[in-house]
Design an enzyme around this catalytic site. Structure first.
Site, PDB file in Angstrom:
ATOM      1  N   GLU A 255      11.190  64.808 104.447  1.00 41.60           N
ATOM      2  CA  GLU A 255      11.917  65.139 103.215  1.00 41.60           C
ATOM      3  C   GLU A 255      12.453  63.710 102.660  1.00 41.60           C
ATOM      4  OE1 GLU A 255      14.565  68.653 103.014  1.00 41.60           O
ATOM      5  OE2 GLU A 255      15.913  67.301 102.323  1.00 41.60           O
TER       6      GLU A 255
ATOM      7  N   TYR B 110      16.441  67.360  94.903  1.00 40.21           N
ATOM      8  CA  TYR B 110      16.872  67.486  93.586  1.00 40.21           C
ATOM      9  C   TYR B 110      18.655  67.178  93.327  1.00 40.21           C
ATOM     10  CZ  TYR B 110      16.489  69.397  88.859  1.00 40.21           C
ATOM     11  OH  TYR B 110      16.435  69.652  87.549  1.00 40.21           O
TER      12      TYR B 110
ATOM     13  N   ALA C 160      22.338  66.110  91.363  1.00 49.99           N
ATOM     14  CA  ALA C 160      23.220  66.691  90.598  1.00 49.99           C
ATOM     15  C   ALA C 160      23.252  66.358  89.220  1.00 49.99           C
ATOM     16  CB  ALA C 160      24.675  66.913  91.111  1.00 49.99           C
TER      17      ALA C 160
ATOM     18  N   ASP D  90      25.003  73.026  94.924  1.00 48.66           N
ATOM     19  CA  ASP D  90      26.480  73.103  95.033  1.00 48.66           C
ATOM     20  C   ASP D  90      27.363  72.596  93.743  1.00 48.66           C
ATOM     21  OD1 ASP D  90      26.686  73.844  97.969  1.00 48.66           O
ATOM     22  OD2 ASP D  90      25.853  71.955  98.412  1.00 48.66           O
TER      23      ASP D  90
ATOM     24  N   HIS E  90      25.564  79.676 106.068  1.00 42.47           N
ATOM     25  CA  HIS E  90      26.163  79.031 105.055  1.00 42.47           C
ATOM     26  C   HIS E  90      27.533  78.950 104.847  1.00 42.47           C
ATOM     27  CE1 HIS E  90      27.012  78.027 100.644  1.00 42.47           C
ATOM     28  NE2 HIS E  90      25.788  77.311 100.957  1.00 42.47           N
TER      29      HIS E  90
ATOM     30  N   ASN F 180      21.107  87.628 103.415  1.00 40.15           N
ATOM     31  CA  ASN F 180      20.862  86.726 102.218  1.00 40.15           C
ATOM     32  C   ASN F 180      19.607  85.959 102.199  1.00 40.15           C
ATOM     33  OD1 ASN F 180      21.218  85.533  99.520  1.00 40.15           O
ATOM     34  ND2 ASN F 180      21.755  83.530 100.621  1.00 40.15           N
TER      35      ASN F 180
END
Ligand code: FAD
Length: 294
Positions: A18, A50, A52, A110, A153, A165
């Site tokens: 990554e 990605y 903000a 976030d 989370h 989830n």
């Protein structure tokens, strides 16, 4: 165009990496050095996070496109729902498709500035990652990944809720999940067991970061949401003033974690690199995950 799932479902152990979109010219040079150094080691795929803000988002699109165009690597783009209307998300997904990117990691993201601040959805946007999974799926023949959290989370009330989830995102059309950082192999293996107990056999990739410096160790605490276990503190804390010894011990620790995961049948390891390749190359080479010609 090869998908991430085709690359990680081969049955043989693989690794992936990554990167972050480069902040400036120097960072871009560093990133491309890392990409070229890793290319010969045949990672299953490389992903680009990605951010903000607007320009960082453009850099993600540009970097994943360039990886797809100019290297032999399979490229995956991250995408979040933060501050995007559905029309804008469709647009970004369209860009990815036009650049030849077939793999997307679909995330809620976030709130900018304070990750634990109130989540305020865009008025024409999405609320949760499962909605983004559906949107990406609807728009084309994409292979889709989602995020998983070995310790849950931070906004989930408990592990059951959190696992439900994750399974919801996988059942919404995601093909695999990548886990947030964790310290002990068992923390990841328990997540895998919880998902399997819900009848879901999607591939879960552990997120791995070589513990090369005290700063990386603190970053792991921050991202994982867990304190450093006493076992690991006992091996690293006394080396804080000796960078070479800390690094050597940190690499040993992470290599041992990966060995245990592989012994438990984990066949893909996802490395967080901070746009550098050296530590990842060391660990994957010790694990025997590199082609023999490399
Ligand atoms: P979701 O799955 O939507 O979950 C968010 C919270 O909402 C969870 O607590 C969940 O339990 C809860 N929830 C979900 N659905 C419901 C519902 N219907 N009702 C009530 N509660 C619900 N962030 C970035 O900004 N850019 C990146 O590139 C990036 N890459 C990442 C890569 C990985 C491998 C990981 C693990 C995380 C990454 N993140 C990234 C961070 C991620 O965006 C944040 O952790 C974010 O807070 C959660 O995203 P999610 O996709 O898991 O959200």
């Amino acid at each position: 165009m090869t998908t991430v799932v085709q690359r990680i479902r081969t049955g043989r152990p693989v690794f992936s990496v990554e990167f972050m979109p480069p902040r400036d010219h120097e960072d871009e040079q560093r990133l491309w050095n890392a990409i070229r150094e890793l290319e010969g080691l045949d990672p299953a795929f490389v992903s680009v996070t990605y951010g903000a803000g607007g320009s960082s988002r453009d850099r993600t699109i540009r970097t994943t496109g360039r990886v797809a165009r100019e290297t032999t690597l399979v490229s995956m783009a991250h995408l979040t729902a933060v501050d995007h209307s559905v029309a804008e998300l469709r647009n970004v997904i369209g860009w990815y498709a036009a650049l030849g990117i077939r793999n997307i990691l679909a995330l809620r993201g976030d709130p900018p500035g304070d990750p634990m601040g109130d989540w305020v959805p865009h008025p024409q946007g999405l609320n949760y990652a499962d909605e983004l999974v559906r949107l990406v799926r609807e728009l084309g023949d994409f292979c889709v990944g989602v995020a998983a959290f070995p310790y849950g989370h931070p906004r989930s009330p408990d592990l059951d809720f959190d696992t439900d989830n994750l399974v919801r995102k996988l059942r919404a059309g995601a093909d695999f999940a990548i886990a947030q950082l964790f310290f002990e192999p068992d923390d990841f293996l328990r997540l895998r067991d919880r998902v399997a107990a819900r009848g879901c056999d999607a591939v879960l990739l552990p997120g791995v970061m070589p513990l090369t410096t005290p700063r990386v160790l603190s970053k792991t605490v921050e991202l994982s949401g867990a304190p450093v276990p006493a076992r690991i503190a006992a091996r690293l804390d006394h080396l804080a003033a000796d960078p070479a010894a800390f690094r050597a011990e940190g690499i040993d620790l992470v290599t041992e974690t990966c060995e245990r995961l592989m012994a438990e049948g984990v066949t893909g390891l996802h490395f967080y690199t901070f746009n550098r390749s050296k530590a990842t190359r060391e660990v994957v080479s010790r694990l025997g995950l590199v082609p023999s010609r490399a």
